[in-house]
Write an enzyme that holds these catalytic residues in place. Structure first.
Site, PDB file in Angstrom:
ATOM      1  N   GLY A  99       4.624  -9.951  20.192  1.00 54.20           N
ATOM      2  CA  GLY A  99       4.602 -10.994  21.222  1.00 54.20           C
ATOM      3  C   GLY A  99       3.209 -11.483  21.528  1.00 54.20           C
ATOM      4  O   GLY A  99       3.021 -12.279  22.443  1.00 54.20           O
ATOM      5  N   GLN A 100       2.220 -11.012  20.768  1.00 50.17           N
ATOM      6  CA  GLN A 100       0.838 -11.480  20.983  1.00 50.17           C
ATOM      7  C   GLN A 100       0.768 -12.970  20.687  1.00 50.17           C
ATOM      8  O   GLN A 100       1.144 -13.412  19.597  1.00 50.17           O
ATOM      9  CB  GLN A 100      -0.120 -10.709  20.065  1.00 50.17           C
ATOM     10  CG  GLN A 100      -1.581 -11.073  20.273  1.00 50.17           C
ATOM     11  CD  GLN A 100      -2.510 -10.300  19.318  1.00 50.17           C
ATOM     12  OE1 GLN A 100      -2.043  -9.599  18.436  1.00 50.17           O
ATOM     13  NE2 GLN A 100      -3.801 -10.451  19.503  1.00 50.17           N
ATOM     14  N   THR A 101       0.307 -13.725  21.655  1.00 49.27           N
ATOM     15  CA  THR A 101       0.272 -15.184  21.476  1.00 49.27           C
ATOM     16  C   THR A 101      -1.120 -15.701  21.143  1.00 49.27           C
ATOM     17  O   THR A 101      -1.261 -16.789  20.599  1.00 49.27           O
ATOM     18  CB  THR A 101       0.766 -15.898  22.751  1.00 49.27           C
ATOM     19  OG1 THR A 101      -0.037 -15.485  23.860  1.00 49.27           O
ATOM     20  CG2 THR A 101       2.228 -15.579  23.032  1.00 49.27           C
ATOM     21  N   HIS A 139      -7.039  -8.649  23.312  1.00 51.34           N
ATOM     22  CA  HIS A 139      -7.213  -8.724  24.767  1.00 51.34           C
ATOM     23  C   HIS A 139      -6.378  -7.638  25.414  1.00 51.34           C
ATOM     24  O   HIS A 139      -5.238  -7.408  25.026  1.00 51.34           O
ATOM     25  CB  HIS A 139      -6.827 -10.104  25.312  1.00 51.34           C
ATOM     26  CG  HIS A 139      -5.511 -10.605  24.829  1.00 51.34           C
ATOM     27  ND1 HIS A 139      -5.317 -11.128  23.572  1.00 51.34           N
ATOM     28  CD2 HIS A 139      -4.302 -10.654  25.443  1.00 51.34           C
ATOM     29  CE1 HIS A 139      -4.060 -11.496  23.420  1.00 51.34           C
ATOM     30  NE2 HIS A 139      -3.416 -11.204  24.538  1.00 51.34           N
ATOM     31  N   HIS A 177      -4.556  -6.407  28.745  1.00 46.57           N
ATOM     32  CA  HIS A 177      -4.035  -6.852  30.043  1.00 46.57           C
ATOM     33  C   HIS A 177      -4.214  -5.728  31.067  1.00 46.57           C
ATOM     34  O   HIS A 177      -3.838  -4.581  30.792  1.00 46.57           O
ATOM     35  CB  HIS A 177      -2.534  -7.137  29.954  1.00 46.57           C
ATOM     36  CG  HIS A 177      -2.150  -8.278  29.063  1.00 46.57           C
ATOM     37  ND1 HIS A 177      -1.876  -9.539  29.540  1.00 46.57           N
ATOM     38  CD2 HIS A 177      -1.966  -8.352  27.718  1.00 46.57           C
ATOM     39  CE1 HIS A 177      -1.532 -10.340  28.536  1.00 46.57           C
ATOM     40  NE2 HIS A 177      -1.579  -9.641  27.412  1.00 46.57           N
TER      41      HIS A 177
HETATM   42  P1  5GP Z   1      -0.545 -12.199  24.895  1.00 46.63           P
HETATM   43  O1  5GP Z   1       0.863 -12.650  25.051  1.00 46.63           O
HETATM   44  O2  5GP Z   1      -1.205 -12.788  23.676  1.00 46.63           O
HETATM   45  O3  5GP Z   1      -0.710 -10.705  24.993  1.00 46.63           O
HETATM   46  O4  5GP Z   1      -1.307 -12.745  26.170  1.00 46.63           O
HETATM   47  C1  5GP Z   1      -2.038 -13.904  26.190  1.00 46.63           C
HETATM   48  C2  5GP Z   1      -2.319 -14.196  27.647  1.00 46.63           C
HETATM   49  O5  5GP Z   1      -3.338 -15.174  27.701  1.00 46.63           O
HETATM   50  C3  5GP Z   1      -1.131 -14.737  28.412  1.00 46.63           C
HETATM   51  O6  5GP Z   1      -0.837 -13.878  29.498  1.00 46.63           O
HETATM   52  C4  5GP Z   1      -1.576 -16.125  28.862  1.00 46.63           C
HETATM   53  O7  5GP Z   1      -1.148 -16.439  30.155  1.00 46.63           O
HETATM   54  C5  5GP Z   1      -3.097 -16.016  28.774  1.00 46.63           C
HETATM   55  N1  5GP Z   1      -3.748 -17.264  28.463  1.00 46.63           N
HETATM   56  C6  5GP Z   1      -3.415 -18.146  27.491  1.00 46.63           C
HETATM   57  N2  5GP Z   1      -4.264 -19.184  27.467  1.00 46.63           N
HETATM   58  C7  5GP Z   1      -5.156 -18.957  28.461  1.00 46.63           C
HETATM   59  C8  5GP Z   1      -6.282 -19.696  28.943  1.00 46.63           C
HETATM   60  O8  5GP Z   1      -6.628 -20.770  28.442  1.00 46.63           O
HETATM   61  N3  5GP Z   1      -6.967 -19.153  29.978  1.00 46.63           N
HETATM   62  C9  5GP Z   1      -6.632 -17.975  30.542  1.00 46.63           C
HETATM   63  N4  5GP Z   1      -7.365 -17.528  31.559  1.00 46.63           N
HETATM   64  N5  5GP Z   1      -5.569 -17.242  30.112  1.00 46.63           N
HETATM   65  C10 5GP Z   1      -4.849 -17.735  29.090  1.00 46.63           C
END
Ligand code: 5GP
Ligand code: ZN
Length: 150
Positions: free
Chosen positions: A91-93, A98, A100
């Protein structure tokens, strides 16, 4: 460089930065799961944790440890869930490592890490241990994680 987290780390696009160092930047998630939801990001563009150099990984985790208490206290939380979506299948977008840090409260309606899994494990634990120790030996990463198992 189109990676959004590289651009935040470089100051090319704005973010609510809460901490920065030579190796790491931490900022508030733009779509917070809870008040105080922080992302801790190595400056090095690497997709997954296993791609990080040892020094990068150490700096990242040091920052997570340093931030966990202040993040919790700032929003008067009872604890934090700390997690990494590590790879697209999880689910990494954003393909830039990073961590959390999500503040938590008693009865906040969210579950533990266990609740995201439907608990599908089919192999004997001992067999899996053997497989992982063999893979570690083959990787010979130079990181001493202990011998494990008996
Ligand atoms: P993932 O789903 O990859 O673990 O988490 C990516 C996170 O990055 C998501 O919680 C999303 O809200 C956050 N995110 C995506 N784009 C941006 C951005 O441009 N700025 C900030 N501050 N957070 C972002
Ligand atoms: Zn990046």
């Amino acid at each position: 460089m189109s990676c959004i987290f590289c651009r935040i780390a470089n100051g090319e696009i704005p973010a609510e930065i809460v901490a920065r160092s030579e190796e790491v930047v931490a900022f508030l998630d733009v779509q917070p799961l809870a008040d105080g939801h922080v992302l801790v990001v190595p400056r090095a563009h690497q997709p997954c944790v296993e791609d990080l150099e040892p020094a990068q990984a150490e700096a990242l985790f040091r920052s997570v440890v340093r931030l966990a208490g202040p993040v919790r206290e700032a929003v008067h939380a009872a604890g934090t869930t700390i997690g990494v979506n590590n790879g697209e299948a999880t689910g990494q977008t954003i393909p830039h490592v990073h961590v959390h840090i999500v503040p938590r409260w008693q009865n906040d309606g969210a579950g533990s890490v266990h609740t995201i899994f439907p608990r599908k494990a089919y192999r004997e634990i001992k067999d899996v241990g053997t497989l992982i120790r063999a893979a570690l030996a083959e990787a010979s990463s130079g990181i001493d994680v202990g011998r494990g198992g008996d």
